[in-house]
Design a protein around this motif. Structure first.
Motif, short mmCIF file in Angstrom:
data_model
loop_
_atom_site.label_atom_id
_atom_site.label_comp_id
_atom_site.label_asym_id
_atom_site.label_seq_id
_atom_site.Cartn_x
_atom_site.Cartn_y
_atom_site.Cartn_z
N UNK A 1 -8.90 -1.97 0.14
CA UNK A 1 -8.32 -3.16 -0.49
C UNK A 1 -7.38 -3.89 0.47
N UNK A 2 -6.63 -3.14 1.26
CA UNK A 2 -5.71 -3.77 2.20
C UNK A 2 -6.48 -4.56 3.26
N UNK A 3 -7.55 -3.96 3.78
CA UNK A 3 -8.36 -4.66 4.77
C UNK A 3 -9.07 -5.86 4.17
N UNK B 1 -4.67 1.08 -8.49
CA UNK B 1 -4.02 1.68 -7.33
C UNK B 1 -2.50 1.61 -7.45
N UNK B 2 -1.98 0.47 -7.92
CA UNK B 2 -0.54 0.33 -8.10
C UNK B 2 -0.04 1.35 -9.09
N UNK B 3 -0.75 1.50 -10.20
CA UNK B 3 -0.34 2.46 -11.22
C UNK B 3 -0.30 3.88 -10.65
N UNK B 4 -1.23 4.17 -9.73
CA UNK B 4 -1.29 5.51 -9.15
C UNK B 4 -0.24 5.72 -8.07
N UNK C 1 3.09 -7.19 -4.57
CA UNK C 1 3.76 -6.72 -3.36
C UNK C 1 3.06 -5.56 -2.67
N UNK C 2 2.37 -4.72 -3.38
CA UNK C 2 1.87 -3.48 -2.78
C UNK C 2 0.91 -3.76 -1.62
N UNK C 3 0.05 -4.75 -1.75
CA UNK C 3 -0.86 -5.05 -0.65
C UNK C 3 -0.11 -5.66 0.53
N UNK C 4 0.92 -6.43 0.25
CA UNK C 4 1.73 -7.00 1.33
C UNK C 4 2.38 -5.89 2.13
N UNK C 5 2.91 -4.89 1.45
CA UNK C 5 3.54 -3.76 2.15
C UNK C 5 2.50 -3.05 3.02
N UNK C 6 1.30 -2.82 2.47
CA UNK C 6 0.24 -2.16 3.24
C UNK C 6 -0.13 -2.97 4.48
N UNK D 1 -0.02 3.86 9.19
CA UNK D 1 -1.00 4.02 8.12
C UNK D 1 -0.61 3.12 6.96
N UNK D 2 -1.55 2.28 6.48
CA UNK D 2 -1.20 1.34 5.41
C UNK D 2 -1.16 2.01 4.04
N UNK D 3 -0.21 2.93 3.87
CA UNK D 3 -0.06 3.64 2.60
C UNK D 3 1.34 3.45 2.06
N UNK D 4 1.56 2.44 1.22
CA UNK D 4 2.90 2.15 0.73
C UNK D 4 3.36 3.05 -0.43
N UNK D 5 2.58 4.06 -0.75
CA UNK D 5 2.90 4.89 -1.91
C UNK D 5 4.18 5.68 -1.82
N UNK D 6 4.71 5.87 -0.61
CA UNK D 6 5.90 6.69 -0.45
C UNK D 6 7.22 5.97 -0.60
N UNK D 7 7.20 4.71 -1.05
CA UNK D 7 8.43 3.94 -1.19
C UNK D 7 8.96 3.96 -2.61
#
Length: 176
Positions: free
Chosen positions: A13-15, A33-36, A84-89, A98-104
């Motif tokens: 999705x980020x790409x 994905x955001x919910x997860x 915002x989540x895709x922007x962070x990625x 690594x485009x994984x914003x899940x750790x914020x």
């Protein structure tokens, strides 16, 4: 391996988002994905003096000048996260990470800037939260602003305009 498998759809999705116009992507897959990745227990809304404190960043551009504060509601915060989540990625990928914003973890504050309501987000890597919130410390990220000088991508800030659904002034902290 399971974590990498869960992150593959986010990378896709980020790409894909990089090749499309910058309009917010609110497809069901992205929302899933955001919910997860970004859950309710890793976000908080600060108000009053705690919110005002977020306007004083030390190693990235501070929002403002802040004329007043207000408190965003749950629906507004969910829209911020969707947009915002895709922007962070994308920003992480641009830095070679690594485009994984899940750790914020995210702290939100409502600011009046130039007569407009802006939602400010202070993103902080979970490792910094865990180091500051140990059993021996009295720090609570849910009620106290997290301000870290330098540290690179360990923290980021961004302004979100709920009227236009646009993210602006996105910045990671300065280098280590």
């Amino acid at each position: 391996m399971a974590a990498a498998t869960r992150l593959l759809p986010l990378l896709f999705f980020a790409l894909a988002a990089c090749a499309q116009p910058t309009a917010p992507d609110t497809s069901g897959a992205v929302q899933e994905e955001v919910a997860e990745l970004w859950t309710d227990d890793t976000r908080t809304v600060l108000s009053g003096d705690a919110a005002r404190t977020l306007a004083g960043q030390c190693s990235r551009i501070s929002p403002g000048p802040v004329e007043d504060v207000w408190t965003p509601d749950e629906a507004q915060i969910e829209r911020v996260e969707d947009d915002l989540i895709l922007r962070v990625a994308r920003e992480m990928e641009a830095r070679g990470q690594s485009p994984s914003p899940g750790g914020y973890y995210r702290q939100y504050a409502g600011f009046m800037i130039d007569g407009r309501r802006i939602i400010y987000v202070n993103g902080v890597d979970e490792s910094a939260i865990q180091n500051a919130s140990g059993p021996a410390q009295a720090f609570d990220w849910r009620t106290q602003p997290v301000l870290i000088c330098d540290g690179g991508a360990i923290t980021f800030g961004a302004e979100y305009d709920p009227a236009t659904r646009q993210v602006s002034h996105f910045a990671f902290n300065g280098p280590y």
